[in-house]
Design a protein around this motif. Structure first.
Motif, short mmCIF file in Angstrom:
data_model
loop_
_atom_site.label_atom_id
_atom_site.label_comp_id
_atom_site.label_asym_id
_atom_site.label_seq_id
_atom_site.Cartn_x
_atom_site.Cartn_y
_atom_site.Cartn_z
N TYR A 48 0.83 -1.21 0.00
CA TYR A 48 0.00 0.00 0.00
C TYR A 48 0.87 1.26 0.00
CZ TYR A 48 -2.59 3.76 2.37
OH TYR A 48 -3.13 4.97 2.74
N GLY A 52 0.76 1.90 -3.74
CA GLY A 52 -0.44 2.72 -3.65
C GLY A 52 -0.18 4.18 -3.36
N ALA A 171 -7.91 -4.44 -3.43
CA ALA A 171 -6.92 -3.36 -3.46
C ALA A 171 -6.77 -2.76 -4.84
CB ALA A 171 -5.57 -3.90 -2.97
N TYR A 175 -7.54 1.18 -1.66
CA TYR A 175 -7.09 0.55 -0.43
C TYR A 175 -7.94 0.90 0.79
CZ TYR A 175 -2.76 -1.16 -2.55
OH TYR A 175 -1.84 -1.84 -3.31
N SER A 269 -0.38 -6.37 -7.45
CA SER A 269 -0.88 -6.61 -6.10
C SER A 269 -1.76 -7.85 -6.06
CB SER A 269 -1.67 -5.39 -5.60
OG SER A 269 -2.79 -5.15 -6.43
#
Length: 459
Positions: A48, A52, A171, A175, A269
């Protein structure tokens, strides 16, 4: 004589694996399963932050280390609270705090906010571990503890396998939903504990174990028979904690450095979620059969094998490039985890006095918490500076060192290695019943003898 039918054999296997455990244990097992089904955040935290949010592997490792620092503090504090305040209130308070901090981490924006939220999440989430382990040790007789800890570990990994695979798909669409779902699952877990799990802390002076302990504070008190000083002075136990720390340094790379390494190799992911989810899936499929297979074997040998498979399983990651190769390495170190984790947890329960189980479990949990602090920062730094080969080579070295340490630790103590507690044979049960005696008495007496012998056993 005809061979037993497959359904009959399956029923017997299930009864031998899951039968005879208290109902409260199964409610605790259910709460663990629910919590892990929603346990998305820690698994995906490194991914993340890097994929992310665009942060570096070093920052992701720092945040994971702060989470680990919180876990390390909480391991000791949670253990003390479980013995002094009670198992149940400690567990409930930790779960409610975890739900709040999970949402805060999902909403955090800047570097400082993310770091503080991760630290608080570590503080709250890991405070529940000593209480949970102490409740299980309180509820389950010694001869059933390896089985009980294996079943609980099984629940953890059923939830982990499902959540990792599902979370990878979620995800891809954002997230924040992961954080909210994790918080909701933790609240549901707290509700199950509140409704169905009793307080199990021994009363002051209740039984020989409580009477035997001294107070670190200089006087008797509820759950205060053995202070932290005596726990830390228990040489064989602390050696076990130190060796567990080495294994944990390696195992922690699975949720931190491995995710970054796979991302750098071009895997998505979703692919990471499926690969790391294999860990949970294999534990679900193999934990119970392997536990039955190794039952009665030397715990020293099991710990050595577990450490070697864990270290060299991660070491093989240096040669992985595609998702299938990564999955193969996960399969190797998962078998090591299956062998090592329940064996060491049951051993800790046997080495700890009843009135100090929270403290002992807390200090044991500290080995994993300290590793969750040190491993991400070290792994991220080493990955950035020296590459994946150095990280995975170091894992192989640490696993080998831990295996050697287990072997040295138990040298000369093999005679004290507790074996399985024999069940009374059927004729004995029939005589007991005819005399009006409870068959469980013989089993409890044998269990008490095993627990006394295991008080100083390490292997």
């Amino acid at each position: 004589m005809s061979a037993p039918s497959a359904p009959g054999a399956l029923r017997r296997a299930v009864a031998e694996t899951a039968g005879g455990l208290p109902g409260s244990f199964w409610w605790l097992w259910t709460s663990t399963l629910v919590n892990r089904l929603g346990g998305f955040v820690v698994t995906f935290l490194a991914l993340y932050l890097t994929a992310g949010r665009g942060y570096s592997a070093t920052f992701a490792g720092l945040v994971a280390s702060l989470y680990g620092l919180g876990c390390a503090v909480a391991a000791v504090v949670g253990g003390v609270l479980a013995d002094r305040v009670g198992r149940r209130p400690t567990l409930l308070g930790a779960q409610l705090g975890t739900a709040v901090c999970t949402v805060l981490l999902g909403l955090a924006e800047g570097r400082a906010e993310i770091a503080v939220a991760a630290l608080l999440l570590g503080l709250t989430s890991n405070a529940s571990r000593p209480a949970t382990s102490a409740i299980m040790a309180d509820l389950v007789p010694p001869q059933d503890r390896v089985r009980a800890f294996s079943l609980n570990y099984w629940a953890i990994n059923i939830g982990f396998g499902v959540s990792a695979a599902v979370a990878g798909l979620v995800a891809a669409h954002g997230y924040l939903l992961l954080f909210l779902a994790d918080a909701a699952a933790t609240l549901l877990c707290a509700l199950v504990v509140f409704a169905k799990v009793p307080e199990t802390r021994p009363r002051a002076g209740a039984g020989p174990a409580a009477a035997a302990g001294g107070s670190a504070a200089g006087g008797p008190g509820p759950g205060n028979g053995t202070g932290l000083g005596r726990v830390l002075a228990d040489g064989p136990f602390m050696a076990l904690v130190g060796l567990t720390f080495l294994v944990a340094l390696v195992a922690q790379q699975g949720s931190t450095t491995l995710a970054v390494d796979m991302g750098a190799a071009g895997l998505s992911s979703t692919q990471y979620g499926l690969v790391i989810g294999l860990n949970g899936l294999l534990i679900v499929l193999l934990q119970i059969p392997v536990t039955r297979l190794v039952e009665g074997r030397s715990r020293a040998a099991l710990l050595v094998v577990g450490a070697l498979l864990t270290g060299w399983g991660f070491g093989l990651t240096a040669f992985a490039h595609g998702a299938a190769a990564y999955a193969l390495t996960v399969a190797v170190w998962t078998v090591g985890e299956i062998v090592q984790a329940p064996t060491s947890m049951a051993l800790v329960a046997e080495m700890s006095p009843a009135e100090a189980r929270g403290r002992y479990q807390g200090v044991y949990s500290l080995s994993w918490s300290a590793a969750s602090f040190a491993a991400p920062a070290a792994g991220g730094f080493l990955l950035d500076r020296a590459g994946g080969g150095a990280v995975w080579g170091a894992c192989a070295v640490l696993g080998t060192a831990a295996a050697a340490g287990y072997a040295l630790l138990v040298r000369g103590r093999r005679a004290q290695d507790p074996g399985p507690v024999p069940e009374p044979v059927q004729p004995v049960r029939e005589v007991q019943e005819a005399l009006g005696a409870a068959p469980a008495v013989a089993g409890e007496a044998a269990a008490a003898g095993t627990a006394a012998a295991a008080g100083t056993a390490v292997g």
